[in-house]
Every structure is written in structure tokens, then in C-alpha cells.
Design a protein around this motif. Structure first.
Motif, PDB file in Angstrom:
ATOM      1  N   GLN A 140     -33.585   6.558 -43.831  1.00 41.49           N
ATOM      2  CA  GLN A 140     -33.305   7.982 -43.903  1.00 41.49           C
ATOM      3  C   GLN A 140     -34.553   8.786 -43.558  1.00 41.49           C
ATOM      4  O   GLN A 140     -35.682   8.292 -43.697  1.00 41.49           O
ATOM      5  N   ALA A 141     -34.335   9.987 -43.126  1.00 36.54           N
ATOM      6  CA  ALA A 141     -35.448  10.877 -42.796  1.00 36.54           C
ATOM      7  C   ALA A 141     -36.395  10.982 -43.991  1.00 36.54           C
ATOM      8  O   ALA A 141     -35.952  11.089 -45.143  1.00 36.54           O
ATOM      9  N   SER A 168     -42.994   9.277 -43.069  1.00 36.26           N
ATOM     10  CA  SER A 168     -42.352  10.588 -42.847  1.00 36.26           C
ATOM     11  C   SER A 168     -41.508  10.570 -41.580  1.00 36.26           C
ATOM     12  O   SER A 168     -41.603  11.479 -40.741  1.00 36.26           O
ATOM     13  N   ARG A 198     -38.657  10.888 -38.825  1.00 36.43           N
ATOM     14  CA  ARG A 198     -37.731  11.955 -38.469  1.00 36.43           C
ATOM     15  C   ARG A 198     -36.624  11.398 -37.577  1.00 36.43           C
ATOM     16  O   ARG A 198     -36.836  10.379 -36.901  1.00 36.43           O
ATOM     17  N   PRO A 199     -35.482  12.041 -37.541  1.00 38.08           N
ATOM     18  CA  PRO A 199     -34.409  11.562 -36.643  1.00 38.08           C
ATOM     19  C   PRO A 199     -34.876  11.423 -35.202  1.00 38.08           C
ATOM     20  O   PRO A 199     -34.433  10.503 -34.495  1.00 38.08           O
ATOM     21  N   SER A 217     -36.091   8.081 -33.760  1.00 39.24           N
ATOM     22  CA  SER A 217     -35.145   6.999 -33.457  1.00 39.24           C
ATOM     23  C   SER A 217     -35.300   6.575 -32.006  1.00 39.24           C
ATOM     24  O   SER A 217     -35.257   7.406 -31.095  1.00 39.24           O
ATOM     25  N   VAL A 267     -33.358   6.541 -37.497  1.00 36.67           N
ATOM     26  CA  VAL A 267     -33.642   7.432 -38.619  1.00 36.67           C
ATOM     27  C   VAL A 267     -32.489   8.420 -38.753  1.00 36.67           C
ATOM     28  O   VAL A 267     -32.210   9.173 -37.816  1.00 36.67           O
ATOM     29  N   SER A 268     -31.855   8.415 -39.893  1.00 34.38           N
ATOM     30  CA  SER A 268     -30.719   9.301 -40.116  1.00 34.38           C
ATOM     31  C   SER A 268     -31.147  10.517 -40.930  1.00 34.38           C
ATOM     32  O   SER A 268     -32.036  10.444 -41.773  1.00 34.38           O
ATOM     33  N   SER A 269     -30.484  11.627 -40.651  1.00 37.88           N
ATOM     34  CA  SER A 269     -30.843  12.870 -41.340  1.00 37.88           C
ATOM     35  C   SER A 269     -30.113  13.020 -42.657  1.00 37.88           C
ATOM     36  O   SER A 269     -29.194  12.277 -42.967  1.00 37.88           O
TER      37      SER A 269
END
Length: 122
Positions: free
Chosen positions: A13-14, A84, A86-87, A90, A120-122
Motif C-alpha cells: 500500500q502507499a 514511502s 507511491r502508486p 509501480s 503500489v496501491s493507493s
């Protein structure tokens, strides 16, 4: 010849973290720069981080302060600690090697591995 094998990708996850590893073999002594590049389908390869023989590191602006590249020369291993996330991080991440960091970070290294997927999912 230089062979590079990546591991450590996955889904997170983000805000989360991942650590990529690369096992290098072959004539690695001929390569003065090791690093990481990434690619999203339909886009050009992008240099992420590089480290030269003297241990000097260079990062893409988009990952500065969040990613850390390191190496264990004795074990012919390269790492990328990604925090840290971020989407937009990805991508398929590739371990790469080159005679210099300029071409590696331009996304056109001499050698790269098969890649490991980071999502990376938001």
C-alpha cells in the motif's frame, strides 16, 4: 558476460516499504556502475538509482529521499530500499550494470536482469 537476478518485488500500500535485491554473477568487475531502472508498460525505461565503484550514489529526482541504493561487493549483491512508496512507483524494476552511471541512469544500461514487479496501491 554479466548475469543479474532480481528479487524482492511485490504489492504494497502507499506509504509502505519494499527492499529489492540483485544477485550479480559473471564479469561484474568490468562494470563500474550498478543500479536500478524501472519501466511501466507503454513508457520508456527510467533510471532510478546508481552506485559507482567508489560508492558514489545518484538518484532520480522522483525518488530522492525515499529510496536508498547500496551494495555488498564481497557478495556481488545490490539492494534498493524503497520507503514511502507511491502508486506512481509501480513498475517493473530491473537491476542494471554499465561502464558508467550516466547511461545507466538514462535508462539504457549495457546489461539488465529479468525484472521484479512492484505494485503500489493507493
Amino acid at each position: 558476460q554479466v548475469q543479474l537476478v532480481e528479487s524482492g518485488g511485490g504489492s504494497v500500500q502507499a506509504g509502505g516499504s519494499l527492499r529489492l535485491s540483485c544477485a550479480a554473477s559473471g564479469n561484474t568487475y568490468s562494470m563500474s556502475c550498478m543500479g536500478w531502472i524501472r519501466q511501466v508498460p507503454g513508457k520508456e525505461r527510467e533510471g532510478v538509482a546508481g552506485i559507482d565503484d567508489d560508492g558514489n550514489t545518484t538518484y532520480a529526482e522522483s525518488v530522492k529521499g525515499r529510496f536508498t541504493i547500496s551494495q555488498d561487493k564481497a557478495k556481488n549483491s545490490l539492494f534498493l530500499q524503497m520507503n514511502s512508496l507511491r502508486p506512481e512507483d509501480s513498475a517493473m524494476y530491473y537491476c542494471a550494470a554499465d561502464l558508467g552511471c550516466r547511461t545507466l541512469l538514462a535508462g539504457s544500461p549495457l546489461v539488465w536482469g529479468q525484472g521484479t514487479q512492484v505494485t503500489v496501491s493507493s
